[in-house]
Design an enzyme around this catalytic site. Structure first.
Site: not given
Length: 319
Positions: A200, A131
């Site tokens: 996150d 990512c």
């Protein structure tokens, strides 16, 4: 009771976050802080009670956008818990000061984290990336500024291909990149000295919530004895998990995975598109923050130091 009117810039920011035009935990936190600051600056509330209700409504609107990105509520907590005063003007000044202070701390935190994470890297290391994370890139950028030669293997990270962003930014700082499809990670782990990922959200037990595919990569990396490092500012620690709350995993639109024509051609199927997964602490070697490097099991002590035991959220407390 009707919700107070919200500033158009706050509404636009909320939409941009929801549609991933604004992405990355630190970037989302900064955008949310700016939006709440704009709401405070432009408010024409007549009473302190009305002002507090207006800010709380703005916070709730922003919160509804990305349920898994804990940096967003942490930015709002920081501002709202510092919004104190007896008059509208005192409250306005406190909210603006809180937002500016939060953004200043956010900026310096990433630099401090980068310096700590760079210490893990040695000349000639190859790193495998999943990512896109500005915290991870800060570690790599600092290492490059120190003269450390590195090479990268980057997963494309479907369905939105955030790995392409990582590949571009690594190229810009002089790191040679090999881009691979997600399913090829196992093949290339033997060539990697480290796996670096962002987060996150980090829970009280040291579990890491990150882009879907992180857990699978971490499990395979552990099998190959390739250390996996998580770079995460403390703004990504989730204080609600101290009291047993679980992290909500965002499910995104199926259109990111399959087009309408493809779906119609295949037939009647169910399509699910979870944005994140949860990697247990046993698969993580270290969590790097601006406060230092921690084994995942000790994150709870840092979380308690920073947040205490959480009570009612400021956007729930009314006036």
């Amino acid at each position: 009771m009707d919700e107070p009117d919200l500033h158009p810039e706050l509404v636009e920011t909320a939409t941009a976050i929801a549609e991933m035009e604004v992405r990355g935990a630190a970037t989302i936190a900064d955008a949310a802080a700016r939006a709440l600051e704009k709401q405070a600056q432009a408010s024409d509330a007549a009473t302190p009670v009305a002002f507090r209700e207006e800010l709380a409504a703005g916070a709730r609107r922003l919160l509804d956008t990305r349920p898994t990105a804990v940096s967003l509520p942490n930015s709002l907590r920081y501002i709202l818990r510092r919004t104190d005063g007896d008059t509208v003007e005192e409250l306005r000044n406190a909210a603006i000061a809180g937002a500016q202070e939060f953004r200043d701390r956010l900026e310096s935190a990433q630099d401090d984290l980068g310096a700590i994470g760079a210490n893990r890297l040695q000349d000639g290391d190859t790193i495998l990336f999943h990512c896109h994370s500005t915290d991870v890139l800060s570690c790599i950028r600092t290492a490059r500024e120190q003269g450390t030669a590195l090479s990268a293997i980057v997963k494309e990270t479907r369905p939105r291909k955030q790995g392409h962003i990582t590949a571009q930014q690594l190229q810009e700082i002089g790191v040679p990149v090999t881009l691979i499809v997600d399913g090829a990670a196992g093949r290339y782990l033997d060539e990697a000295d480290h796996v670096f990922v962002g987060a996150d959200s980090v829970t009280a037990d040291g579990s890491v919530v990150n882009k879907i595919g992180t857990r699978q990569l971490a499990v395979t990396a552990r099998e190959r004895d390739t250390p996996i490092v998580v770079a995460a500012q403390t703004v990504k620690l989730d204080p609600t998990t101290l009291s047993g709350h679980t992290v909500e995993i965002e499910m995104r639109d199926e259109q990111e995975v399959i087009s309408s024509s493809e779906r119609n051609a295949i037939g009647d199927i169910t399509v699910e598109n979870p944005a994140f997964d949860v990697t247990p602490p046993r698969y993580v070697d270290a969590i790097v923050t601006e406060r230092g490097q921690f084994p995942p099991e000790s994150i709870v002590f840092l979380m308690r130091e920073l947040f205490g035991e959480q009570a009612m959220e400021p956007w729930e407390a009314g006036n």
